[in-house]
Scaffold this motif. Structure first.
Motif, PDB file in Angstrom:
ATOM      1  N   GLU A  92       0.832  -1.212   0.000  1.00  0.00           N
ATOM      2  CA  GLU A  92       0.000   0.000   0.000  1.00  0.00           C
ATOM      3  C   GLU A  92       0.861   1.254   0.000  1.00  0.00           C
ATOM      4  OE1 GLU A  92      -3.862   1.875   2.375  1.00  0.00           O
ATOM      5  OE2 GLU A  92      -3.052  -0.080   2.933  1.00  0.00           O
ATOM      6  N   LEU A  93       1.961   1.254   0.734  1.00  0.00           N
ATOM      7  CA  LEU A  93       2.855   2.408   0.721  1.00  0.00           C
ATOM      8  C   LEU A  93       3.458   2.625  -0.663  1.00  0.00           C
ATOM      9  CD1 LEU A  93       4.747   2.051   4.131  1.00  0.00           C
ATOM     10  CD2 LEU A  93       3.170   3.875   3.466  1.00  0.00           C
ATOM     11  N   ASP A  94       3.748   1.536  -1.369  1.00  0.00           N
ATOM     12  CA  ASP A  94       4.280   1.644  -2.726  1.00  0.00           C
ATOM     13  C   ASP A  94       3.236   2.248  -3.662  1.00  0.00           C
ATOM     14  OD1 ASP A  94       6.381   1.063  -4.712  1.00  0.00           O
ATOM     15  OD2 ASP A  94       4.911  -0.347  -5.512  1.00  0.00           O
TER      16      ASP A  94
ATOM     17  N   SER B 102       3.430   5.992  -5.652  1.00  0.00           N
ATOM     18  CA  SER B 102       3.340   6.152  -7.107  1.00  0.00           C
ATOM     19  C   SER B 102       2.043   6.807  -7.543  1.00  0.00           C
ATOM     20  CB  SER B 102       3.448   4.779  -7.781  1.00  0.00           C
ATOM     21  OG  SER B 102       2.401   3.919  -7.356  1.00  0.00           O
ATOM     22  N   ALA B 103       1.169   7.155  -6.602  1.00  0.00           N
ATOM     23  CA  ALA B 103      -0.104   7.782  -6.958  1.00  0.00           C
ATOM     24  C   ALA B 103       0.146   9.206  -7.442  1.00  0.00           C
ATOM     25  CB  ALA B 103      -1.040   7.782  -5.753  1.00  0.00           C
ATOM     26  N   PRO B 104      -0.699   9.705  -8.358  1.00  0.00           N
ATOM     27  CA  PRO B 104      -0.523  11.086  -8.832  1.00  0.00           C
ATOM     28  C   PRO B 104      -0.779  12.086  -7.716  1.00  0.00           C
ATOM     29  CG  PRO B 104      -2.580  10.154  -9.641  1.00  0.00           C
ATOM     30  CD  PRO B 104      -1.825   9.025  -9.001  1.00  0.00           C
ATOM     31  N   ALA B 105      -0.237  13.259  -7.876  1.00  0.00           N
ATOM     32  CA  ALA B 105      -0.387  14.301  -6.862  1.00  0.00           C
ATOM     33  C   ALA B 105      -1.835  14.715  -6.727  1.00  0.00           C
ATOM     34  CB  ALA B 105       0.476  15.508  -7.227  1.00  0.00           C
TER      35      ALA B 105
ATOM     36  N   ARG C 121       5.440   6.324 -18.089  1.00  0.00           N
ATOM     37  CA  ARG C 121       5.579   5.566 -16.842  1.00  0.00           C
ATOM     38  C   ARG C 121       4.639   6.080 -15.751  1.00  0.00           C
ATOM     39  NH1 ARG C 121      12.116   4.454 -16.241  1.00  0.00           N
ATOM     40  NH2 ARG C 121      12.422   3.597 -18.336  1.00  0.00           N
ATOM     41  N   GLU C 122       4.117   7.319 -15.941  1.00  0.00           N
ATOM     42  CA  GLU C 122       3.148   7.844 -14.991  1.00  0.00           C
ATOM     43  C   GLU C 122       1.742   7.344 -15.281  1.00  0.00           C
ATOM     44  OE1 GLU C 122       4.746  12.091 -13.490  1.00  0.00           O
ATOM     45  OE2 GLU C 122       3.999  12.075 -15.537  1.00  0.00           O
TER      46      GLU C 122
ATOM     47  N   VAL D 143      -2.791   0.066 -15.141  1.00  0.00           N
ATOM     48  CA  VAL D 143      -3.088   1.431 -15.559  1.00  0.00           C
ATOM     49  C   VAL D 143      -3.229   2.301 -14.321  1.00  0.00           C
ATOM     50  CG1 VAL D 143      -4.710   2.906 -16.780  1.00  0.00           C
ATOM     51  CG2 VAL D 143      -4.213   0.636 -17.670  1.00  0.00           C
ATOM     52  N   LEU D 144      -2.390   3.321 -14.185  1.00  0.00           N
ATOM     53  CA  LEU D 144      -2.408   4.184 -13.015  1.00  0.00           C
ATOM     54  C   LEU D 144      -3.504   5.227 -13.095  1.00  0.00           C
ATOM     55  CD1 LEU D 144       1.438   4.740 -12.531  1.00  0.00           C
ATOM     56  CD2 LEU D 144      -0.052   3.079 -11.401  1.00  0.00           C
TER      57      LEU D 144
END
Length: 401
Positions: A237-239, A243-246, A282-283, A291-292
């Motif tokens: 979860e921390l990872d 990597s989550a968007p701002a 990569r974002e 898919v982020l």
């Protein structure tokens, strides 16, 4: 009598009893009352931890054999604090990340305490050391699966042993909190909880079962197994949060020319996306292919004329998604290894296995040639035996009329 005037074992049992609805999923952690209950319980748990520290219950130069039978149960305090922290921090990504980091710190402290008192077996100690060193899940899926199967079997075995030996015989499917409560004094008024009335006492009720020491050690080993799984989940979860968007508040303000549009002075500051071209591939797609955030695949820039590009920008949706061209998407897939190369005429012209064996067998006087000739003979013999046993076309049952 207030809660702080209770003996420590009864105070601990009372605090754990209030957490039972949350730990057995009767009360959802998304409920505001559950978060209030967790905050109050954490205050009590940290107060108990300070009490134990001031009494010097645990020491760095001791082993489990030097602890009293009824003091072992208080080693579970770090695990309970970590689990409470992992169920909190639901006010946003930053608060959630802070809660997970506190949970990770408390869980590592619990594992260090078990290792210091030599409660674990050599195999469990090795797993605990590996988890503390890496801090993340093993990248190898096979090793990760083997570790989960090993932990599940150990957890099932320990639960069964504890349910057989524990006081009041809780079921093996009970939560670990119920197991801890079975080793603590009852909070009901019908049964005396403790002998001592001193607030500094850590003694529990004297009528507990004679195997309280062995049961406590089994319980600590069970909590150790659960702690390793919890640390893996927390690291994942921390990872994801890293990597989550701002968030919207962290995004840079839009340029002045985008804040006002000629058509009715429409305000664009409400939009959740960034302007096209600010996102990197990569974002949008993680290394594992997840898919982020949603995005749109555009035609290749090399085959798109300026007229078509401008036309696409005029007749577009009222919202704006991140974009990625075909070239960028294919490059990202090639970087992740999802594009298979080879085949074609070169693959067609490559010699077959039989041809390679025949060429190798022609090298007389070579041990490899003799081995290749033997393989070729066995292959031809097997094929001859197969053709003798199976008539040509025997397997074709289609269109037989």
């Amino acid at each position: 009598m207030s809660s702080t005037d209770l003996p420590i074992p009864q105070f601990y049992a009372q605090t754990l009893q209030s957490l039972v609805p949350i730990f057995d999923d009767t009360l959802s952690t998304s409920d505001s009352s559950a978060q209030t209950l967790l905050a109050s319980a954490l205050d009590n748990l940290h107060l108990i931890a300070r009490m134990l520290t001031s009494l010097g219950v645990f020491s760095d130069n001791e082993t489990a054999d030097e602890l009293g039978d009824k003091e072992l149960v208080f080693m579970s305090l770090g695990w309970v604090i970590a689990e409470c922290e992992s169920r909190g921090g639901l006010g946003g990504p930053e608060r959630r990340k802070a809660a997970l980091e506190r949970s990770q710190h408390a869980m590592n402290g619990f594992l260090s305490l078990l290792a210091s008192y030599k409660v674990l077996s050599p195999e469990e100690y090795a797993e605990s050391s590996a988890s503390a060193d890496s801090g993340v899940i093993a990248k190898d899926p096979a090793k990760r699966r083997e570790a989960k199967i090993r932990q599940y079997r150990r957890e099932k075995e320990l639960r069964q042993q504890i349910s057989t030996m524990a006081n009041d015989h809780p079921d093996s499917s009970s939560t670990p909190l119920i197991f801890i409560l079975s080793l603590l004094p009852s909070t009901s008024a019908s049964r005396p909880a403790v002998i001592s009335t001193s607030t500094a006492s850590t003694s529990v009720n004297p009528d507990s079962h004679p195997d309280i020491r062995e049961t406590s050690l089994l319980l600590l080993r069970l909590l150790h197994t659960l702690a390793l799984a919890s640390l893996s989940s927390t690291a994942m979860e921390l990872d994801i949060l890293a990597s989550a968007p701002a968030s919207i508040s962290e995004l840079p303000p839009p340029p002045e020319d985008l804040r006002s549009v000629k058509r009715g002075d429409e305000d664009n500051t409400w939009r959740l996306d960034r302007t096209p071209g600010q996102y990197k591939p990569r974002e949008l797609i993680s290394g594992g292919g997840r898919v982020l955030r949603p995005f749109t695949i555009l035609p290749s820039t090399s085959s798109l004329s300026d007229r078509a590009r401008l036309q696409g920008e005029v007749f577009r949706s009222s919202h704006r998604l991140p974009t990625m061209t075909i070239d960028e998407y294919l490059e990202e897939e090639r970087r992740r290894g999802n594009i298979i190369t080879g085949g074609g005429q070169a693959s067609y012209d490559a010699p077959t296995e039989s041809e390679l064996l025949e060429l190798a067998a022609e090298e007389d006087g070579n041990a490899g040639a003799e081995e290749a000739e033997e393989k070729k003979r066995i292959k031809e013999e097997n094929w001859a035996r197969y053709t003798d046993d199976n008539r040509k076309g025997a397997g074709n049952t289609m269109n037989r009329g």
